[in-house]
Design a protein around this motif. Structure first.
Motif, PDB file in Angstrom:
ATOM      1  N   LYS A  66       4.056   7.520  14.003  1.00 17.35           N
ATOM      2  CA  LYS A  66       2.951   8.413  13.698  1.00 17.35           C
ATOM      3  C   LYS A  66       2.008   8.539  14.887  1.00 17.35           C
ATOM      4  O   LYS A  66       1.877   7.635  15.707  1.00 17.35           O
ATOM      5  CB  LYS A  66       2.185   7.890  12.491  1.00 17.35           C
ATOM      6  N   THR A  67       1.314   9.673  14.934  1.00 13.32           N
ATOM      7  CA  THR A  67       0.329   9.884  15.994  1.00 13.32           C
ATOM      8  C   THR A  67      -0.716   8.778  15.996  1.00 13.32           C
ATOM      9  O   THR A  67      -1.104   8.268  17.051  1.00 13.32           O
ATOM     10  CB  THR A  67      -0.364  11.253  15.808  1.00 13.32           C
ATOM     11  N   SER A  68      -1.166   8.388  14.813  1.00 13.07           N
ATOM     12  CA  SER A  68      -2.181   7.340  14.724  1.00 13.07           C
ATOM     13  C   SER A  68      -1.674   6.028  15.304  1.00 13.07           C
ATOM     14  O   SER A  68      -2.435   5.299  15.972  1.00 13.07           O
ATOM     15  CB  SER A  68      -2.608   7.136  13.266  1.00 13.07           C
ATOM     16  N   GLU A  69      -0.405   5.711  15.113  1.00 15.99           N
ATOM     17  CA  GLU A  69       0.164   4.466  15.638  1.00 15.99           C
ATOM     18  C   GLU A  69       0.227   4.496  17.160  1.00 15.99           C
ATOM     19  O   GLU A  69      -0.025   3.486  17.824  1.00 15.99           O
ATOM     20  CB  GLU A  69       1.555   4.235  15.046  1.00 15.99           C
ATOM     21  N   VAL A  70       0.551   5.665  17.711  1.00 12.56           N
ATOM     22  CA  VAL A  70       0.604   5.804  19.173  1.00 12.56           C
ATOM     23  C   VAL A  70      -0.773   5.534  19.780  1.00 12.56           C
ATOM     24  O   VAL A  70      -0.920   4.754  20.732  1.00 12.56           O
ATOM     25  CB  VAL A  70       1.088   7.222  19.566  1.00 12.56           C
ATOM     26  N   PHE A  71      -1.800   6.167  19.209  1.00 17.10           N
ATOM     27  CA  PHE A  71      -3.140   6.018  19.783  1.00 17.10           C
ATOM     28  C   PHE A  71      -3.767   4.669  19.451  1.00 17.10           C
ATOM     29  O   PHE A  71      -4.526   4.126  20.265  1.00 17.10           O
ATOM     30  CB  PHE A  71      -4.035   7.178  19.340  1.00 17.10           C
ATOM     31  N   ASP A  72      -3.450   4.107  18.308  1.00 11.68           N
ATOM     32  CA  ASP A  72      -3.920   2.747  18.002  1.00 11.68           C
ATOM     33  C   ASP A  72      -3.369   1.766  19.032  1.00 11.68           C
ATOM     34  O   ASP A  72      -4.083   0.880  19.515  1.00 11.68           O
ATOM     35  CB  ASP A  72      -3.477   2.322  16.595  1.00 11.68           C
ATOM     36  N   GLY A  73      -2.083   1.931  19.373  1.00 16.70           N
ATOM     37  CA  GLY A  73      -1.464   1.058  20.368  1.00 16.70           C
ATOM     38  C   GLY A  73      -2.059   1.254  21.743  1.00 16.70           C
ATOM     39  O   GLY A  73      -2.310   0.291  22.476  1.00 16.70           O
ATOM     40  N   LEU A  74      -2.317   2.515  22.112  1.00 17.55           N
ATOM     41  CA  LEU A  74      -2.913   2.809  23.417  1.00 17.55           C
ATOM     42  C   LEU A  74      -4.295   2.178  23.535  1.00 17.55           C
ATOM     43  O   LEU A  74      -4.602   1.505  24.526  1.00 17.55           O
ATOM     44  CB  LEU A  74      -3.006   4.323  23.612  1.00 17.55           C
TER      45      LEU A  74
END
Length: 241
Positions: free
Chosen positions: A2-10
């Motif tokens: 998910k997009t949210s997972e990508v940005f949470d990780g970043l």
């Protein structure tokens, strides 16, 4: 993913984290050394202010340049009002720090004393300054032989206000912009990045409460905002102008 997972990780990867302990320890040791000379106090860690991206809480993992103001006692102001005053002040600070860090590269660099640590490759830029009634500071400039004004508290406050209004997204976007700048070798300083992010949120409230699931759109629109900015010779810094 998910997009949210990508940005949470970043965002997790960009956190300063463990560095904060080392920065805090060295900041306090520098302050103790200066307070011993300027205030005849041992072990005193008061009278300092972290400024720059670290002070505005927009720094990211790997930060190496740390800006610090040491607040001078007002009683000695008259001793440094002459043209030679700024250099004498910076040399006094340099000598205090060389006594504490005898094997460290420490030198005067126009308006600051640069302390280049070898371990962790931290570079502290220590700026001795007198506080003014309006909360600004007068700092020494060896090139002009005069004291100039800086307003970092206003920049910190503008960042804090915008960050609160945007549900912490101001600092999130500023950190991501720093990572993009570092990865691509873009010639932008940290204060310019924070100023542009601040201006972006001033012209839209669309992302004031956005979660990380919408950060792809927020970043897209931020780059569109940058693309549409007219050519300028300079920007007025957020808060301090």
């Amino acid at each position: 993913m998910k997009t949210s997972e990508v940005f949470d990780g970043l965002l997790a990867n960009l956190k300063v984290c463990v560095t904060e302990t080392t920065v805090g320890s060295r900041r306090d040791e520098i302050t103790k050394s200066l307070n011993k000379d300027f205030r005849s106090k041992d072990g005193d860690t008061a009278h300092k202010l972290m400024v720059g991206s670290y002070g505005r809480h927009t720094a990211i993992k790997g930060v190496s340049d740390l800006d610090m103001i040491y607040i001078l006692p007002p009683s000695i102001r008259g001793d440094y009002d002459s043209e030679s005053g700024p250099r004498r002040m910076l040399e006094r600070v340099r000598n205090d720090l060389k006594a504490r860090y005898s094997n460290t590269d420490i030198r005067v660099d126009q308006c600051v004393v640069r302390v280049q640590f070898q371990s962790n490759a931290f570079k502290f830029e220590v700026q001795p300054a007198f506080t003014n009634a309006d909360g600004s500071f007068d700092y020494p400039d060896t090139v002009t032989g005069s004291w100039k004004v800086t307003k970092p508290r206003a920049e910190i406050e503008a960042t804090r206000e915008c960050n609160g209004r945007t549900s912490t997204n101001m600092r999130h976007l500023a950190r991501m912009a720093r990572a993009w700048k570092n990865a691509n070798g873009v010639g932008m300083g940290g204060l310019l990045i924070d100023t542009l992010v601040h201006r972006f949120f001033a012209q839209t409230n669309e992302y004031d409460s956005a979660g990380t699931g919408s950060f792809d759109l927020m970043v897209r629109d931020f780059f569109r905002f940058l693309m549409e900015e007219p050519d300028k010779d300079f920007y007025l810094a957020l808060g301090s102008n």
